[in-house]
Write an enzyme that holds these catalytic residues in place. Structure first.
Site, short mmCIF file in Angstrom:
data_model
loop_
_atom_site.label_atom_id
_atom_site.label_comp_id
_atom_site.label_asym_id
_atom_site.label_seq_id
_atom_site.Cartn_x
_atom_site.Cartn_y
_atom_site.Cartn_z
N GLU A 1 9.55 1.08 10.48
CA GLU A 1 10.85 3.08 9.93
C GLU A 1 10.59 4.40 10.15
O GLU A 1 9.27 4.77 9.10
CB GLU A 1 11.70 2.66 8.35
N LYS B 1 1.01 -1.49 -0.16
CA LYS B 1 0.23 -0.26 0.48
C LYS B 1 0.70 1.77 0.09
O LYS B 1 1.47 2.01 0.94
CB LYS B 1 -0.95 0.53 0.90
P1 NAD Z 1 2.46 8.83 6.99
O1 NAD Z 1 2.86 7.99 7.99
O2 NAD Z 1 1.41 10.30 7.28
O3 NAD Z 1 2.34 7.57 5.91
C1 NAD Z 1 3.07 6.93 5.30
C2 NAD Z 1 1.99 5.77 5.48
O4 NAD Z 1 1.23 5.22 6.31
C3 NAD Z 1 1.10 5.93 3.82
O5 NAD Z 1 1.42 4.80 3.67
C4 NAD Z 1 0.47 6.25 4.41
O6 NAD Z 1 -1.21 6.31 4.03
C5 NAD Z 1 -0.11 5.12 5.65
N1 NAD Z 1 -0.79 5.54 6.85
C6 NAD Z 1 -1.19 6.79 7.80
N2 NAD Z 1 -1.26 6.23 8.73
C7 NAD Z 1 -1.85 4.93 9.02
C8 NAD Z 1 -2.48 4.38 9.84
N3 NAD Z 1 -3.58 4.64 10.84
N4 NAD Z 1 -2.30 2.82 9.78
C9 NAD Z 1 -1.81 2.44 8.45
N5 NAD Z 1 -1.46 3.56 7.40
C10 NAD Z 1 -1.52 4.54 7.64
O7 NAD Z 1 3.96 9.47 7.12
P2 NAD Z 1 4.37 10.17 5.81
O8 NAD Z 1 4.22 11.72 5.91
O9 NAD Z 1 4.18 9.61 4.22
O10 NAD Z 1 5.65 10.03 4.88
C11 NAD Z 1 6.85 11.73 5.99
C12 NAD Z 1 7.23 10.56 7.79
O11 NAD Z 1 8.23 9.31 7.14
C13 NAD Z 1 8.49 10.97 7.74
O12 NAD Z 1 8.18 11.01 9.70
C14 NAD Z 1 9.46 10.14 8.23
O13 NAD Z 1 10.91 10.30 8.90
C15 NAD Z 1 8.72 8.70 7.84
N6 NAD Z 1 9.77 8.33 6.74
C16 NAD Z 1 10.99 7.24 7.50
C17 NAD Z 1 11.58 6.28 6.48
C18 NAD Z 1 12.90 5.38 7.95
O14 NAD Z 1 13.24 4.35 6.85
N7 NAD Z 1 12.94 5.72 8.94
C19 NAD Z 1 12.45 6.72 5.84
C20 NAD Z 1 11.41 7.70 4.87
C21 NAD Z 1 10.47 8.63 5.98
#
Ligand code: NAD
Length: 479
Positions: A249, A174
């Site tokens: 992550e 997803k």
């Molecule tokens: P996000 O958490 O809003 O979304 C990430 C994914 O999770 C999306 O596909 C979203 O639809 C899904 N999602 C959101 N809420 C969910 C839930 N309750 N249950 C299941 N799925 C859910 O994050 P974003 O805004 O897309 O990405 C930015 C974040 O990702 C930042 O905090 C960044 O630091 C982190 N990030 C971490 C790494 C790592 O490897 N540590 C790498 C890249 C990004």
């Protein structure tokens, strides 16, 4: 306008069960560039059923054949690089040259490293020479839900799909609803590579819909998630009911500790690293800790370097910084810049509002704050935009205390020409990764964090291992 409403389930492109259109907005123009569907629980269920049905066959497929399919995938990935770059650039705003090089390049790098690591790994072996009747067998965790963010889309997708496929897991991807187009091109590549039906499935959707359904699904054995700490917590709670394996992550607030004896390019390197991908990297060195002897000079250099970072459309070629992904992120970043000002940090580059010559698009000025103190909001919260906070320190002990005083623990950075000090710092910094003097981690090194940055390790053999269970067998007859 691109129309891509279907999902990839059981080896076919299928229409959503309940249609729910969602526009993808181009952050360079604020105009819709594509329409996709947001899936429902029923779509997620169909994908899980396909993955579950394909699991026994895929697990029983010899690992050499699974590796060969990933090799084929890599070959096709290289051929379709331009499509992947264009689809990332338009939806999440990475300037096209950055998308072609770093964004697409990250994916091929990871797939290559998985192939190399897997070829050397013993998936089935004796415990040790003394115990030939004890066998250690690495076996797939099972059906894996892969939930990815938008900031480095191909990086995240290949890290999960490549590792899961070699480990013998079947999967449901997803991708982020902010950058779904590249993931759909990727699904075409998987299809063209000839993976068996049901091994890889893709369902678009949002977190509350498909994301929640997958993380709570009784037939999903593992969730591998990259994204915000907020969502990581929600997923962990939801997954707890079925006790599935949860690999996280998450966010970061990396310290970049610049000692007085750092090499002369250290500050410039730190600023440019911060601004790369418009500051939208979980491992961004967003807190620059500078030793007092060189503090004033470092602030001056940082301000000058940031003020020279060009900002421009993701559609334009060249080495500039693109917009941030969407309006919500733009507003969040603006709020945090204002908070930095209100809490008394000294703005030395950039600031609130759109950069000059822009009246639309989610563009942010490359921003640097000096005289930041560790208690300020901009020193504590992940901003996820091109905003650097500079903090002064006197001693090594103080630098360690400030660097570790965060709820995150993903990557920290150290700049010093004293090798003994560099090594001391590497041991005490509480993060999954420490990068010193601008030296990147080599092929196959693990990527992942501690504390609220998560618990998983991706890339190389470490990434494959996270998708496997270890089975201990006694009474084995050596063959
Ligand atoms: P996000 O958490 O809003 O979304 C990430 C994914 O999770 C999306 O596909 C979203 O639809 C899904 N999602 C959101 N809420 C969910 C839930 N309750 N249950 C299941 N799925 C859910 O994050 P974003 O805004 O897309 O990405 C930015 C974040 O990702 C930042 O905090 C960044 O630091 C982190 N990030 C971490 C790494 C790592 O490897 N540590 C790498 C890249 C990004």
């Amino acid at each position: 306008m691109i129309e891509k409403r279907n999902f990839y389930i059981n080896g076919e492109w299928v229409a959503p069960i309940d249609a729910r259109d969602c526009e993808v907005i181009d952050p360079s123009t604020e105009e819709p560039c594509a329409v996709i569907s947001l899936g429902s629980a029923a779509d997620a269920d169909a994908a899980v059923a396909a993955a579950k049905a394909a699991l026994p066959g895929w697990m029983a497929t010899p690992v050499e054949e699974r590796i060969a399919l990933v090799e084929k995938l890599l070959e096709i990935y290289m051929e379709r690089g331009e499509d992947l770059a264009q689809s990332m650039s338009i939806a999440m705003g990475a300037p096209i040259d950055l998308a072609r090089t770093q964004q697409v390049g990250a994916g091929s790098f990871h797939l290559k490293n998985f192939i190399n690591a897997a070829k050397k790994f013993q998936f089935d072996r004796p415990l040790d020479e003394k115990y030939p009747n004890d066998r250690i067998i690495y076996e797939a965790v099972g059906v894996a839900a892969l939930i990815t963010p938008w900031n480095w889309p191909m990086n995240q997708i290949t890290l999960k799909v490549g590792a899961a496929a070699i480990a013998g897991c079947t999967m449901i991807l997803k991708p982020s609803e902010e950058s779904p187009l590249d993931a759909m091109v990727f699904a075409e590549l998987v299809d063209a590579a000839g993976f068996p039906k049901g091994v890889f499935n893709l369902v678009n959707g949002d977190g509350t819909g498909v994301g929640t359904r997958l993380s709570g699904h009784p037939d999903v054995d593992m969730v591998s998630f990259t994204g915000s700490t907020r969502a990581g917590i929600a997923i962990s709670k939801n997954a707890a009911e079925t006790l599935k394996k949860v690999h996280l992550e998450l966010g970061g607030k990396g310290a970049n500790v610049v000692f007085a004896d750092a090499d002369e390019k250290a500050v410039k390197r730190g600023v440019l690293h911060m601004m790369n991908n418009t500051g939208q990297s979980c491992n961004a060195p967003s807190r620059m800790l500078v030793q007092s002897e060189i503090y004033d000079q470092a602030v001056e250099i940082a301000a000058e370097v940031a003020s020279k970072v060009a900002v421009g459309s993701a559609h334009d070629e060249g080495n500039h910084m693109g917009p941030v992904v969407n309006k919500t992120q733009w507003e969040k970043i603006q709020g945090l810049i204002q908070k930095g000002i209100d809490e008394g940090a000294r703005l030395v580059a950039g600031g609130p509002g759109l950069p000059e010559n822009f009246n639309k698009g989610f563009y942010v000025k490359p921003t640097v704050f000096a005289d930041v103190t560790p208690d300020m909001t901009i020193a504590r919260e992940e901003i996820f935009g091109p905003v650097l906070s500079i903090i002064k320190f006197d001693t090594e002990e103080e630098a360690i205390t400030i660097a570790n005083d965060t709820e995150y623990g993903l990557t920290n950075y150290v700049q010093t020409q004293d090798p003994a000090r560099a090594n001391r710092m590497a041991r005490v910094l509480r993060s999954g990764m420490v990068e010193m003097n601008g030296k990147p981690r080599s092929a196959g090194a693990p990527f992942g964090g501690m504390k609220k940055s998560g618990n998983g390790r991706e890339a190389g053999i470490f990434g494959i291992e996270d998708f496997m269970e270890i089975k201990a067998v006694s009474g084995w007859t050596p063959e």
